[in-house]
Design a protein around this motif. Sequence first.
Motif, PDB file in Angstrom:
ATOM      1  N   GLY A  14     -31.673  -3.365  58.952  1.00  0.00           N
ATOM      2  CA  GLY A  14     -30.694  -2.421  58.412  1.00  0.00           C
ATOM      3  C   GLY A  14     -31.182  -1.707  57.170  1.00  0.00           C
ATOM      4  N   LEU A  66     -25.947  -7.969  56.466  1.00  0.00           N
ATOM      5  CA  LEU A  66     -27.235  -7.735  57.146  1.00  0.00           C
ATOM      6  C   LEU A  66     -27.638  -8.899  58.033  1.00  0.00           C
ATOM      7  CD1 LEU A  66     -29.538  -6.045  54.456  1.00  0.00           C
ATOM      8  CD2 LEU A  66     -28.019  -4.988  56.111  1.00  0.00           C
ATOM      9  N   HIS A 123     -35.956  -7.334  55.666  1.00  0.00           N
ATOM     10  CA  HIS A 123     -34.569  -7.323  56.151  1.00  0.00           C
ATOM     11  C   HIS A 123     -34.364  -6.276  57.248  1.00  0.00           C
ATOM     12  CE1 HIS A 123     -33.399  -3.543  54.090  1.00  0.00           C
ATOM     13  NE2 HIS A 123     -34.235  -3.929  53.138  1.00  0.00           N
TER      14      HIS A 123
END
Length: 404
Positions: free
Chosen positions: A128, A383, A126
């Motif tokens: 962030g 996100l 992912h």
Amino acid sequence: MSAQSAAPAVSPLLESLVTEITALRPRMEEVSLAVHGRPELKFAEFHARDVLTGWLAEAGFSVTSPVGGLDTAFVAVHAGGRPGPYVAVLAEYDALPGVGHGCGHNLIAAGGAAAAIGAVRALPGHSGTVAVIGTPGEEMGGAGKVRLAEAGVFDGVDAAVMFHPGDRSLTAAHALAAAHLRVAFTGVSAHAAKSPWEGRSALAAAQLFFNALDTMRQFVPPSARIHGIVSDGGQAPNVVPAHAAVDLYVRDRTAASARALVERVRAAAVGAALATETQAELSETGPLYAERRNNTVLAKRFGQAVRALGVDIEPGDQDSPAGSSDIGNLSKLLPVIHPYIQVAPAGTPSHSEAMCAAAATPFAHERTQVAATGLATVVAELLTEPGLLEAARAEFAAGAEVLT
Ligand SMILES: [Zn+2]
Ligand SMILES: [Zn+2]
């Protein structure tokens, strides 16, 4: 779970979050019950902190504790490889005197950790940062979140999400501002039978103070709440008490209104002291809790996910009776959500033995799983969805709150 029954509304992202959090359910329940079984008061939540950070570390989060000068606070971070929003899931885990986990913070903590772990597992690589921030001392005016914010722990956090268990499901609800006060009365000690006229009773002042507060009730706004206990009523019946203390909360819709009421309460204390020839000293036992500003852009996303999982949830009524929380102060600094999920029969009071019992049931854990999935959805959408954080920020900057 009832996810299958609502299949048409379940997106691929929600489906994978359901899968991950379903897999986390046994551990989530174990952690929740471990915290529930050992209730710890504000800033003494060492067992809860260890149970939670142990799970998060195993799940690949990098844990720091203590943080912000609070021994039982922690930050558990899962940093992605690419830039992106920093989203924090908040965990509360303190209990109450007399009613243990009668506010159900064991569910907030275990559900919050499950949400964060589930989100990072559903989004491998992912962008962030996903964090769980352990915020101790929410009850009893501890103001853990205020203290952590002042210490810089929330610097760089773009949005913070948590849920609270209750007897109803609400995407957003109002909360009152609350001042936490102590009024200490000082008189003169004397023999209570032989020469009471030589004494001046601090307890008599405290009694008169309570009477004054009760007399005032008709003339304060209907939204105000003034309530307290005698925390020191003297030492022995045969000694005129030279010292007495009242601990009380003064709450109303806004910090400004609560502050104005504090001045009237101060005047009542001074009046009671004057009448009893004692002295009164009013002090604040902790920071004022500000009223809550829910970020409705994000609260709506939580609501959509929860409804897709088959649980009815609606916004609260602006005029419903409410409590207070230190997340109010945080809500002035960044976008936050604090929805409620029903874990107990409607009408079950918060801060009660009944709610403590409800917070350990299979039904409560089933609903906490739904809440965790809802929070994980908000985290994951922040996100992955361009523009969502900006929309949340735009509402935050506009300042107004509408419970929608
Ligand atoms: Zn509470
Ligand atoms: Zn609570």
